[in-house]
Design an enzyme around this catalytic site. Structure first.
Site, mmCIF file in Angstrom:
data_model
loop_
_atom_site.group_PDB
_atom_site.id
_atom_site.type_symbol
_atom_site.label_atom_id
_atom_site.label_comp_id
_atom_site.label_asym_id
_atom_site.label_seq_id
_atom_site.Cartn_x
_atom_site.Cartn_y
_atom_site.Cartn_z
ATOM 1 N N GLY A 191 -12.571 -22.553 -4.938
ATOM 2 C CA GLY A 191 -12.824 -22.256 -3.532
ATOM 3 C C GLY A 191 -12.623 -23.527 -2.732
ATOM 4 C CB CYS B 88 -13.882 -25.743 -9.509
ATOM 5 S SG CYS B 88 -14.794 -26.480 -10.826
ATOM 6 C CG ASP C 299 -17.961 -13.671 5.185
ATOM 7 O OD1 ASP C 299 -17.094 -13.162 5.934
ATOM 8 O OD2 ASP C 299 -17.788 -14.741 4.588
HETATM 9 N N1 LIG Z 1 -18.915 -14.830 -11.119
HETATM 10 C C1 LIG Z 1 -17.589 -14.971 -11.182
HETATM 11 N N2 LIG Z 1 -16.904 -14.425 -12.207
HETATM 12 C C2 LIG Z 1 -15.549 -14.555 -12.274
HETATM 13 N N3 LIG Z 1 -14.795 -15.211 -11.378
HETATM 14 C C3 LIG Z 1 -15.421 -15.778 -10.343
HETATM 15 C C4 LIG Z 1 -16.840 -15.694 -10.181
HETATM 16 N N4 LIG Z 1 -17.168 -16.336 -9.038
HETATM 17 C C5 LIG Z 1 -16.022 -16.801 -8.520
HETATM 18 N N5 LIG Z 1 -14.966 -16.477 -9.297
HETATM 19 C C6 LIG Z 1 -13.543 -16.815 -9.066
HETATM 20 O O1 LIG Z 1 -13.498 -18.065 -8.427
HETATM 21 C C7 LIG Z 1 -12.804 -17.952 -7.178
HETATM 22 C C8 LIG Z 1 -13.424 -18.915 -6.196
HETATM 23 O O2 LIG Z 1 -14.761 -18.534 -5.989
HETATM 24 P P1 LIG Z 1 -15.629 -19.201 -4.843
HETATM 25 O O3 LIG Z 1 -16.858 -18.391 -4.693
HETATM 26 O O4 LIG Z 1 -15.795 -20.657 -5.048
HETATM 27 O O5 LIG Z 1 -14.629 -19.181 -3.744
HETATM 28 P P2 LIG Z 1 -14.509 -18.463 -2.393
HETATM 29 O O6 LIG Z 1 -15.835 -17.996 -1.947
HETATM 30 O O7 LIG Z 1 -13.382 -17.484 -2.497
HETATM 31 O O8 LIG Z 1 -14.005 -19.685 -1.605
HETATM 32 P P3 LIG Z 1 -14.580 -20.321 -0.323
HETATM 33 O O9 LIG Z 1 -15.774 -21.083 -0.797
HETATM 34 O O10 LIG Z 1 -13.430 -21.171 0.076
HETATM 35 O O11 LIG Z 1 -14.869 -19.161 0.578
HETATM 36 C C9 LIG Z 1 -12.912 -16.475 -6.801
HETATM 37 O O12 LIG Z 1 -11.841 -16.071 -6.000
HETATM 38 C C10 LIG Z 1 -12.863 -15.816 -8.166
HETATM 39 O O13 LIG Z 1 -11.522 -15.696 -8.574
#
Ligand SMILES: Nc1ncnc2c1ncn2[C@@H]1O[C@H](COP(=O)(O)OP(=O)(O)OP(=O)(O)O)[C@@H](O)[C@H]1O
Length: 526
Positions: free
Chosen positions: A24, A28, A142
């Site tokens: 994100g 990570c 959101d």
């Molecule tokens: N619990 C989980 N299980 C599997 N994959 C996950 C999980 N949480 C996050 N991910 C993967 O990690 C990616 C990044 O997650 P994260 O929550 O950091 O980012 P985001 O919320 O999309 O980004 P930002 O913080 O920029 O809004 C997600 O798009 C997903 O592919």
């Protein structure tokens, strides 16, 4: 990148950290398992606090999100937080693993998903939001595809409570909101009106936008304001719109959308109303009474049936003559010339490479076993057979949707990916042309940079090769990500497009355009 590299990540007692599965803006996410029982696989998100602070977020904001999330995750459709802690530079959050990956990755731009799949996710989202609103008194604020993950059976898991707020006080009175945060396309009109508003009602609006996106593969408008032509037309006709993507929506779905996308929040449906609607009440053939998936193979087949990338001559000619159209749909990626801030270039620094070396592995599973027996086959047949169990490769195949989709199972592997057996001297110059054609500035030249890396690190050391993409979508909003080229075996390479920020549908549009341009080098299973 985002200040998170493997070397500085904190250790977590009793947990073995594995590979990076997602990134994100400030974080990570890695897969992990418990030392005492390696069969228990979880996901751990590492948020880099100094990076958050640079963007004006305090430690309290970041930790507050997780505290709120952990208080309202006792529901099958909400991503469960298992544990969390703050170290000097990081907040780590151990979560339930969403083995099915991201929902957005499975929505075909300009097409959408099968309508039963849309109905299934509508029902699960309404269940999640009912729990949040009625039991936890929390509004998510959101709701959008990027914040929806899937488990191994394809069930929806609502995630990312960064904007969530408690809207009902202990004495039952309502706490109104007035801030304008959220994702503009999913925001309710009142959020932009500088008035106080009920955040639970804005969640319902976002569910409506999400249903539209599921049914059509695009957002209904950019902003719910009078100067947005599409929104204005919707309001002027009281939701009776029969043009553009609205025309493809069945009347019964349109009726539901009109109840949800009601600009006046006092007239808008509540979650209780949505629960009485036939679209919520009808039990689907692949769901049980609780609304959870009872037949993941059927759900997967339906979900995947719309995901296709045509590399046909017709499509190619149409695209190269009119670069803004692919598959007969307007794929305008960006209307103007590249902005000076846009660019694509090979990214290389040792820390980031260490972190990215462990990003998603190619999906090999049974193909790996098949490979050993295939040594006698021609190279190209070997590779096409090798990749024939990877759904990302299958999306390019001309096979009928049904047989093609029947091979799909939920997994976290990105679908914005293709394979090539070409040499880098062919791949990189073609990429450069494709990105220029997509109006993205490129720092010349990619191949020369690769050769430089190769001479200092050796051929193997130069991989995974990461091309950083920073551009804008048609609306001028940022669209960032990386293209990661990895050697899978011998000369077989996987080329994966991983979005970091921006509209996921636009990211897939970019992927499809580059793929079509590079169609000569893409390996397609027979
Ligand atoms: N619990 C989980 N299980 C599997 N994959 C996950 C999980 N949480 C996050 N991910 C993967 O990690 C990616 C990044 O997650 P994260 O929550 O950091 O980012 P985001 O919320 O999309 O980004 P930002 O913080 O920029 O809004 C997600 O798009 C997903 O592919």
């Amino acid at each position: 990148m985002n200040g998170v590299d493997d070397l500085s990540l904190p250790m977590i007692k009793d947990v073995v950290i594995g590979e990076t599965i997602g990134q994100g803006t400030f974080a990570c996410v890695k897969n992990a398992y418990l030392k005492v029982d390696p069969s228990v696989v979880i996901a751990v998100k590492f948020v880099h606090i100094p990076s958050c602070k640079k963007f004006g977020l305090s430690e309290k904001d970041v930790v507050g999100e997780i505290i709120l999330h952990s208080k309202c995750c006792n529901h099958a459709n909400i991503l469960r937080v298992i544990d969390c802690n703050v170290t000097r530079d990081h907040l780590w959050i151990a979560m339930e693993m969403a083995d099915g990956g991201d929902l957005f990755d499975k929505i075909e731009p300009d097409v959408g998903v099968d309508y039963e799949v849309a109905q299934f996710y509508f029902q699960q989202l309404v269940n999640a939001v009912t729990y949040l609103h009625l039991e936890c008194h929390i509004a998510h604020r959101d709701i959008k595809p990027e914040n929806i993950l899937l488990d191994k059976n394809g069930n929806l898991k609502l995630a990312d409570f960064g904007l969530a707020s408690r809207f009902r006080r202990k004495d039952g009175t309502i706490r109104l909101s007035s801030d304008q945060r959220g994702s503009p396309q999913y925001m309710a009109p009142e959020v932009l009106m500088h008035v106080k508003y009920r955040p639970d009602s804005t969640d319902v609006w976002s569910i409506g936008v999400l249903v539209f996106v599921l049914l059509t593969g695009e957002v209904p408008w950019e902003l719910p304001i009078q100067t947005d032509e599409k929104f204005q037309e919707f309001v002027r006709n009281e939701g009776n719109v029969a043009v553009g993507r609205w025309a493809s929506i069945e009347l019964r779905h349109l009726n539901l959308l009109r109840k949800i996308l009601q600009p006046d929040p006092s007239k808008r449906a509540t979650v209780q109303d949505l629960r009485k609607h036939p679209w919520f009440l009808n039990q689907l053939s692949f769901a049980n009474k609780e609304g959870l998936c009872s037949n993941p193979a059927l759900l997967a087949k339906k979900l995947f049936s719309n995901l296709r990338v045509s590399l046909s001559d017709d499509e190619y000619i149409r695209f190269t003559q009119d670069p803004l159209t692919v598959n007969g749909h307007n794929l305008e990626f960006r209307a103007t010339q590249p902005a000076s801030s846009d660019y694509a270039a090979i990214q290389h620094d040792s820390l980031n490479l260490d972190a990215l070396r462990s990003t998603q592995k190619p999906y090999t599973q049974s193909a790996t076993e098949g490979f050993r027996n295939d040594l006698a086959m021609s190279e190209s047949s070997r590779w096409t057979r090798f990749i024939s169990t990877d759904i990302a490769a299958l999306q390019f195949s001309d096979k009928s949707n049904a047989s093609f989709a029947s091979q799909f199972r939920f997994n976290p592997i990105r679908l914005t990916k293709f394979y090539s057996a070409q040499e880098m001297e062919v791949i990189l110059p073609l990429f450069e042309q494709a990105l220029r054609f997509a109006k993205i500035n490129i720092k010349p030249d990619l191949y020369a940079d690769f050769l430089e890396l190769k001479s200092s690190l050796g051929y193997e050391g130069a991989f995974p090769l990461i091309i950083n993409i920073r551009t804008q979508d048609a609306r001028g909003a940022k669209l960032n990500g990386v293209i990661i080229i990895k050697v899978v075996r011998e000369n077989l390479k996987s080329i994966s497009f991983e979005r970091k920020a921006g509209d996921p549908l636009d990211w897939r549009r970019l992927f499809k355009r580059v793929a079509l341009f590079c169609r000569e080098i893409i390996l397609v299973p027979d």
